[in-house]
Structures are given as C-alpha cells and as structure tokens.
Design a protein around this motif. Structure first.
Motif, PDB file in Angstrom:
ATOM      1  N   ARG A 146       3.032  13.286   6.002  1.00 46.29           N
ATOM      2  CA  ARG A 146       1.571  13.432   6.067  1.00 46.29           C
ATOM      3  C   ARG A 146       0.919  12.189   6.654  1.00 46.29           C
ATOM      4  N   ASP A 147       1.456  11.021   6.286  1.00 42.11           N
ATOM      5  CA  ASP A 147       0.930   9.770   6.828  1.00 42.11           C
ATOM      6  C   ASP A 147       1.754   9.375   8.045  1.00 42.11           C
ATOM      7  N   THR A 148       1.098   9.064   9.124  1.00 42.16           N
ATOM      8  CA  THR A 148       1.812   8.634  10.326  1.00 42.16           C
ATOM      9  C   THR A 148       2.606   7.369  10.017  1.00 42.16           C
TER      10      THR A 148
ATOM     11  N   GLU B  55       8.482  10.784   1.753  1.00 44.59           N
ATOM     12  CA  GLU B  55       8.126  11.621   2.896  1.00 44.59           C
ATOM     13  C   GLU B  55       8.633  11.026   4.199  1.00 44.59           C
ATOM     14  N   TRP B  56       8.516   9.707   4.360  1.00 45.05           N
ATOM     15  CA  TRP B  56       9.039   9.075   5.567  1.00 45.05           C
ATOM     16  C   TRP B  56      10.551   9.275   5.666  1.00 45.05           C
TER      17      TRP B  56
ATOM     18  N   ARG C 102       0.812  -1.216   0.000  1.00 43.92           N
ATOM     19  CA  ARG C 102       0.000   0.000   0.000  1.00 43.92           C
ATOM     20  C   ARG C 102       0.845   1.266   0.000  1.00 43.92           C
ATOM     21  N   ASP C 103       2.129   1.146   0.271  1.00 43.86           N
ATOM     22  CA  ASP C 103       2.992   2.315   0.391  1.00 43.86           C
ATOM     23  C   ASP C 103       3.398   2.824  -0.995  1.00 43.86           C
TER      24      ASP C 103
ATOM     25  N   THR D 167       4.873   8.464  -0.432  1.00 44.93           N
ATOM     26  CA  THR D 167       4.835   8.244   1.012  1.00 44.93           C
ATOM     27  C   THR D 167       6.201   7.837   1.535  1.00 44.93           C
TER      28      THR D 167
END
Length: 384
Positions: free
Chosen positions: A94-96, A86-87, A78-79, A83
């Motif tokens: 934005r996504d924890t 960003e991590w 799903r990643d 994302t």
C-alpha cells in the motif's frame, strides 16, 4: 548442528535469534510473527536502523535489480511492522517503497535467509546490528538461554551437509490399490522438519537393470483431496500403477510441498494466483524462485536403496539433470501425465512455458477447455 536446528525451531515460533560472524553480531526476527513490539525491541538493541532483508526474487517484483541473491532495505522509525511485512511479501504494498536503495547483504544476512528457507518460512527477515552499548546485555541473554546464538559457519556447514544426515527410520508393507506389493520406507532429515518416504514396489530381485523411479513432490491438496488446481494426485497414482506394471521399482515421495516452499507458503501463493498471477509469479512475490526444490535428498535415498541406474518417470528436465549430476544414470525418461482441467490449465501452461516441462501432449491445440486429456501418454526418451 543442534544449535542450527534449535535456531530454526525458534524462528518458526516467531522468536528472535542472534547470528555471530566476523562482520559483526546481528539480531534476526522472522516476518511471521513480526509486530510493532518486536520491531521496537530491535530498534532498542540496534546500532543504526534495522533493515529488511529480502531475496532478489522479491526485489525484482518491487522493481529493484541486484547482482546478489539478496539485499537489505534500510528501515526508519516511521516504518510499522505491518508496512514492513507488506514490503516483504504483499503483491502490491500500500505504501510505495521508499527510495533508500537496496544494499548488498553480508554473511549474517545470507545466513538469516538460509534459516528461513530451511524452516519453510517466508524468505525475508528484519535484522539489526547489535549496538556496542547493548553488547553486554545481549551476551547475558545468550548465557541465560533467553536468546539463542549461532554463527554463520555453522549455518553454512549445516546447509551443505543436511542431506548426508538423512536417517532411515522405519518400514512396513502397505498394499495399495495400484500395487498390492508395496513397502513404505521412511527417511527423516536431521532437523526433524521433513520426512520422506520411498515406496518400494514389487520384489527388488525382479526389477529391471534400469529401475523405474518417480520423484514425486508431496502435494496435500492434490494427492489427498483431489484438487483440480493441479494434476499431482493423478500423476501419483498413475506412477505407482506404471511402476507396478513394469515389474516394480521405486517412487520417492518427497516432502517438497509447493515446489519446495511448504504448505503455508503454497496456500499464500494460491491466494495470489486468485488475483491473476501464475504459479511462478506468485512464488516470486513471496520471495521464492521459480522452483526451490533440490534433489540431494532423493539422491541420498537412492544411494541407501543401492539404486544407480534408473528409468525416470518425469516431465521435468531439471530432475534428469539433478540425477545425472548426482551420479545416477538416467537410462530412459518416460512421461507421466494427469488430466487437463479448466482449473489447472494455467498452472500446467506456466510449467511448460516457463519451466520447460515436456507437456506438449497435454497442452496441444486439440485439448478442450473442460476435462480432457487421457491420464497417461508415453513420451519418447530424450537423446542420450
């Protein structure tokens, strides 16, 4: 060595490389250039899920603590690439971050981050263990030249030996406003990515026994364009003038932009500083330590110039330690300063408070909020 240099070049182009190790074979993709297609190809070739490998500095900014220099964060289907990026390097993803727990890195992962740093890329990578059923296809891609393969031992040997392969390339007299008798001597590192210049000021026959030396890290924004965010340009010109006044010596102009993170990452860090972070916190968001510079290259340059005893022009205790540990005797230390401005106050304060730089004369209570301190104030040498 050439294979490692080629791997660095491929990663800078956004290509995937293969790292071989006793622990297994892993595919490595850099963060720069990562998109969903690259991530999908890694998933196709992987045994298990790909993982994001980041430094302990980045993990700390994400609230995760590890005892190793880096760790893996497992990914799932799903990643997205956005994302993952960003991590790896956004101030506030934005996504924890999912609770998958950091996993200690192995030699191939550590080698991957070494290559990223050598290539002046963000110190993060997406890696994937090669699935057994894809091993033959991967081997064929290596044989055809489509995919470059290197082993961890070669990366480690390259990292350890890089400064010893510094080559003296060319030299010419370049009269400067602050010192008309100056000779530029250019040195190039083995991978060709970095070139360093020694400014030989005056006649070496007239130098004092302890040669005045300045280790100056390149700063395009400050040295060339006069940026008010730092004091680098003024330090550079003041150093040349001071060395000339002392009868001559050497200024080493080192390709260590942004305390060793490179110009691209320095500009990223500037954007983070505009959001409220200080210079060191901004670097840590990107995955770097407080100061990524090493001074083995400077030691090698001084060795080739046959300089062993110096008066070091610096406000940075780390430089004194690096020279002393490398066999160069620091007979005396002299401070070298630029102006305090509204724009560089926070930068200089972080260097003093968090980096231990000797800047109390610049940042004392009498300084004003606008421009203000004299460009040069002597500082007593440290105890010997």
């Amino acid at each position: 060595m050439r294979q490692v240099e080629r791997a660095i070049f491929d990663l800078r182009r956004g290509l995937t490389v293969l790292i071989d190790a006793p622990e297994g074979r892993i595919l490595v993709a850099p963060l720069e250039g990562l998109d969903d297609d690259v991530l999908a190809r890694l998933r196709d070739d992987a045994q298990g899920a790909p993982r994001l490998v980041v430094s302990q500095h980045r993990l700390a900014r994400l609230g995760l603590t590890v005892d190793t220099p880096a760790a893996r964060l497992p990914l799932d289907d799903r990643d997205s690439a956005e994302t993952v990026v960003e991590w790896a390097c956004a101030r506030t993803p934005r996504d924890t971050l999912p609770d998958r727990g950091p996993i200690a890195t192995e030699a191939p992962d550590d080698a991957a981050l070494t290559l990223m740093r050598r290539g002046l890329l963000i110190p993060a990578a997406v890696t994937a263990e090669v699935a057994p059923e894809r091993a033959r296809e991967i081997t064929a891609r290596v044989a055809s030249g489509e995919l470059l393969a290197i082993d961890t031992a070669a990366v480690a040997a390259y990292e350890a030996g890089a400064p010893r392969f510094l080559r003296r390339i060319s030299a010419a007299d370049v009269p400067l406003a602050e010192s008309e008798r100056t000779r530029f001597v250019l040195f190039r590192e083995a991978d060709g990515l970095r070139e360093h210049v020694a400014l030989v000021i005056g006649d070496p026959a007239d130098w004092s026994e302890a040669v005045p030396v300045r280790l100056h890290s390149a700063c395009l924004t400050g040295d060339l364009f006069g940026s008010l965010r730092c004091d680098c340009g003024e330090q550079l010109r003041t150093s040349v003038a001071r060395i000339s006044e002392c009868g001559g010596g050497v200024l080493l102009y080192l390709a260590q932009e942004g305390r060793g993170i490179g110009l691209a990452n320095k500009l990223r860090a500037y954007s983070l500083q505009d959001e409220g972070l200080d210079t060191m916190d901004a670097d840590q968001v990107l995955g770097f330590g407080d100061d990524e510079r090493e001074y083995n290259v400077a030691l090698e340059m001084l060795a080739q110039l046959e300089i062993r005893r110096i008066e070091l022009l610096t406000n940075n205790p780390t430089k004194i330690q690096a020279m002393s540990q490398g066999g160069v005797t620091v007979v005396q230390r002299s401070g070298i300063y630029g102006r305090l401005t509204v724009q560089n106050r926070r930068y200089l304060t972080a260097k003093a408070v968090r980096g231990g730089h000797w800047l109390e004369h610049v940042l004392g209570p009498a300084t004003q909020e606008e421009d203000a301190t004299p460009a040069e104030r002597p500082h007593p040498a440290p105890p010997r």
